[in-house]
Design a protein around this motif. Sequence first.
Motif, PDB file in Angstrom:
ATOM      1  N   CYS A  28     -14.286  32.160  63.480  1.00  0.00           N
ATOM      2  CA  CYS A  28     -14.061  33.224  62.496  1.00  0.00           C
ATOM      3  C   CYS A  28     -12.780  33.002  61.713  1.00  0.00           C
ATOM      4  O   CYS A  28     -12.707  33.316  60.522  1.00  0.00           O
ATOM      5  CB  CYS A  28     -14.051  34.588  63.179  1.00  0.00           C
ATOM      6  N   VAL A  62     -15.245  38.375  58.554  1.00  0.00           N
ATOM      7  CA  VAL A  62     -15.058  37.749  59.864  1.00  0.00           C
ATOM      8  C   VAL A  62     -15.559  38.650  60.992  1.00  0.00           C
ATOM      9  O   VAL A  62     -16.050  38.148  62.009  1.00  0.00           O
ATOM     10  CB  VAL A  62     -13.594  37.309  60.107  1.00  0.00           C
ATOM     11  N   GLY A  77     -18.403  37.448  63.399  1.00  0.00           N
ATOM     12  CA  GLY A  77     -18.127  37.518  64.830  1.00  0.00           C
ATOM     13  C   GLY A  77     -19.260  38.186  65.588  1.00  0.00           C
ATOM     14  O   GLY A  77     -19.655  37.740  66.666  1.00  0.00           O
ATOM     15  N   GLY A 126     -13.920  38.314  66.189  1.00  0.00           N
ATOM     16  CA  GLY A 126     -13.784  38.003  64.765  1.00  0.00           C
ATOM     17  C   GLY A 126     -12.575  38.675  64.150  1.00  0.00           C
ATOM     18  O   GLY A 126     -11.821  38.068  63.389  1.00  0.00           O
TER      19      GLY A 126
END
Length: 92
Positions: free
Chosen positions: A18, A39, A43, A73
């Motif tokens: 990530c 992200v 994730g 993430g």
Amino acid sequence: MDITSLGITGVAVITVICYLIGQAVKVTGLDNKYIPVIVGTMGGILGVTGMFLMPDFPAADYMTAVAVGIVSGLAATGVNQAVKQLGGGGGE
């Protein structure tokens, strides 16, 4: 107790992936305010993937896998901020 029995390696893998995704998004010129959402979402997807591919992953159901992935993430964003703060703010 061995640290690998906690599934920490799976979480670290998601965080690193990530982090790299976040860095790639930065290069595209997309507004940085979207990076945590991107992200975090990636994730979550990687968390479910990890549940199936990693035998030591710390989740056995979809909801927990998504939650572990999202937190991993978002941790990448925190790592980025920590590096920026400790390194003198270089690389926005």
